[in-house]
Design an enzyme around this catalytic site. Structure first.
Site, PDB file in Angstrom:
ATOM      1  NE  ARG A  16       0.467  18.740   2.451  1.00 44.14           N
ATOM      2  CZ  ARG A  16       0.330  19.600   3.474  1.00 44.14           C
ATOM      3  NH1 ARG A  16      -0.624  19.416   4.374  1.00 44.14           N
ATOM      4  NH2 ARG A  16       1.134  20.638   3.592  1.00 44.14           N
ATOM      5  CE1 TYR A  22      -2.166  -6.673  -4.471  1.00 48.23           C
ATOM      6  CE2 TYR A  22      -2.328  -4.914  -2.855  1.00 48.23           C
ATOM      7  CZ  TYR A  22      -1.785  -5.434  -4.009  1.00 48.23           C
ATOM      8  OH  TYR A  22      -0.852  -4.710  -4.699  1.00 48.23           O
ATOM      9  CG  ASP A  79      -9.790  -4.280  -0.810  1.00 46.71           C
ATOM     10  OD1 ASP A  79     -10.444  -3.885  -1.792  1.00 46.71           O
ATOM     11  OD2 ASP A  79      -8.555  -4.316  -0.783  1.00 46.71           O
ATOM     12  CE  LYS A 100      -5.411  -2.905  -9.112  1.00 48.86           C
ATOM     13  NZ  LYS A 100      -5.108  -2.502  -7.795  1.00 48.86           N
TER      14      LYS A 100
HETATM   15  C1  LIG Z   1      -7.904  -5.974  -3.656  1.00 53.65           C
HETATM   16  C2  LIG Z   1      -6.852  -4.891  -3.701  1.00 53.65           C
HETATM   17  N1  LIG Z   1      -6.797  -3.988  -2.711  1.00 53.65           N
HETATM   18  C3  LIG Z   1      -5.877  -2.998  -2.701  1.00 53.65           C
HETATM   19  C4  LIG Z   1      -4.928  -2.890  -3.703  1.00 53.65           C
HETATM   20  C5  LIG Z   1      -3.886  -1.808  -3.628  1.00 53.65           C
HETATM   21  O1  LIG Z   1      -4.209  -0.768  -4.472  1.00 53.65           O
HETATM   22  P1  LIG Z   1      -3.133   0.172  -5.236  1.00 53.65           P
HETATM   23  O2  LIG Z   1      -2.361  -0.714  -6.149  1.00 53.65           O
HETATM   24  O3  LIG Z   1      -3.983   1.179  -5.920  1.00 53.65           O
HETATM   25  O4  LIG Z   1      -2.266   0.760  -4.176  1.00 53.65           O
HETATM   26  C6  LIG Z   1      -4.953  -3.803  -4.755  1.00 53.65           C
HETATM   27  C7  LIG Z   1      -3.964  -3.705  -5.840  1.00 53.65           C
HETATM   28  O5  LIG Z   1      -3.824  -4.587  -6.646  1.00 53.65           O
HETATM   29  C8  LIG Z   1      -5.938  -4.828  -4.759  1.00 53.65           C
HETATM   30  O6  LIG Z   1      -5.999  -5.743  -5.736  1.00 53.65           O
END
Ligand SMILES: Cc1ncc(COP(=O)(O)O)c(C=O)c1O
Length: 379
Positions: free
Chosen positions: A49, A101, A173, A198
């Site tokens: 961890r 998001y 992000d 992604k």
């Molecule tokens: C732009 C963006 N940031 C963060 C996230 C969150 O990521 P996760 O689904 O891996 O927790 C997403 C998920 O779709 C996203 O599209």
């Protein structure tokens, strides 16, 4: 590996051949614990961890790609976001882009706000008026560019300058752009966050998150939360993301060219009202995107002239584009953000147009993708 090109670092950074065996692929190090020769004497690892060799390889590679001093891997993009938000003192104020998001909104509004933090939404694309929309006590501006799902473009440098004048930090992000297309730290951001689920992983087979920063104090705080709260990725998932990173540049090039062809077809289609893709010259963020990105990305959104019912009908008619949440992998996906990925933002300042359809344009043969969309649009 500094001094080497992006593709070289994606393949080699943090992934030198294993000194024990010569294996050229970073081993998936499954051991949960590591032998100590005397109490506190070990080779850098005690318990998985706190630190794991496969995770270290991934973290080193991502740090190199984002030109950051530090990177930390988490069990999901939202776990990475949570670790960043935990760095703020209770009661701190966060300014969030008004098209963020839905999961980021949910985390801030439904988890942090009840616990004492405050937040407000702002149009981060309008830098001239942003000064009035950022309260003096703001600790953090959280921005996405390109944003999900509206594909708005935010000027990272301008927002970072404004935030720093106010004593606030900036998190970008970078999930949609990836470090291949955009390097927010070089443009003034304090930290970059990714859903590695992604494009970084790129094959729809691993959920994960990453943070990159060159702020030592922030990195220490993140490392503490990573261990103390324990939302760490498995060694196998770290391996999958590392493998994905090796082809990130190749994939992104193809995502970008396929997205351009799809966007141009949609612009000319009578059933489509408006196409949102930053590579289109009439996109309001086109000039900023040209300056701060090396390509316009593989995400394309559009609104249907027939409104919500036409959008719902269209997304259920594609055959190659799979109707599914998520994005950024080799296969093309289609979704209806208002009812799917962004349903948690309904009735909030971040609510999404119900006529909007979002495409994650994959790397398949582009003529097949266009044929599929055309048959789905001919309702
Ligand atoms: C732009 C963006 N940031 C963060 C996230 C969150 O990521 P996760 O689904 O891996 O927790 C997403 C998920 O779709 C996203 O599209």
């Amino acid at each position: 590996m500094s001094g080497h090109g992006f593709e070289t670092r994606a393949i080699h950074a943090g992934q030198e051949p294993d000194p024990a065996t010569g294996a050229i692929v970073a081993p998936i190090s499954v051991s949960t614990t590591f032998a100590q020769t005397a109490v506190g004497e070990h080779q850098g690892y005690e318990y998985s961890r706190s630190g794991n060799p496969t995770r270290t390889s991934l973290e080193s590679c991502l740090a190199s790609l984002e030109n950051a001093d530090h990177a930390l891997a988490f069990a999901s993009g939202l776990a990475a976001e949570d670790a960043l938000l935990r760095q703020l003192p209770v009661g701190a104020h966060v300014v969030l882009g008004n098209d963020a998001y839905g999961g980021t909104f949910r985390l801030i509004d439904k988890v942090y706000r009840p616990a004492g933090w405050t937040w407000s939404a702002a149009d981060l694309t309008d830098v001239d008026r942003l000064a009035d929309r950022v309260p003096d006590h703001t600790a953090l501006i959280w921005l996405e560019t390109p944003s999900n799902p509206a594909l708005n473009i935010v000027d990272i440098e301008a927002v970072s300058e404004l935030a720093h004048r106010r004593g606030a930090r900036v998190v970008v992000d970078n999930t949609f752009a990836t470090p291949y297309l955009q390097q927010p730290l070089a443009q003034g951001a304090d930290a970059v966050v990714h859903s590695s689920t992604k494009y970084l992983g790129g094959h729809s087979d691993a959920v994960g998150g990453l943070v990159a920063t060159s702020d030592d104090e922030l990195a220490d705080g993140l490392r503490f939360v990573q261990n103390a709260a324990g939302a760490v990725p498995s060694p196998f998932d770290c391996y999958l993301v590392l493998r994905g990173l090796k082809t990130l540049a190749l994939r992104m090039d193809r995502h970008c060219t396929n997205a351009r062809a799809v966007a141009e077809m949609l612009v000319a289609h009578e059933a489509v009202e408006k196409v949102l893709w930053p590579g289109l010259p009439d996109h309001p963020g086109h000039d900023i995107a040209k300056r701060q990105m090396a390509g316009f990305g593989g995400m394309v959104s559009f609104t249907m002239r027939g409104g919500e019912s036409a959008a719902l009908e269209m997304v259920s008619r594609t055959k190659l584009f799979t109707l599914a949440e998520s994005l950024g992998a080799v296969e093309s996906l289609i979704e209806h953000p208002a009812r799917m990925t962004h349903a948690s933002a309904a009735d909030s300042p971040l609510a999404v147009d119900a006529a909007l359809v979002r495409l994650s344009v994959g790397v398949e043969t582009v003529s097949d993708l266009i044929t599929d969309l055309e048959q789905a649009l001919s309702i």
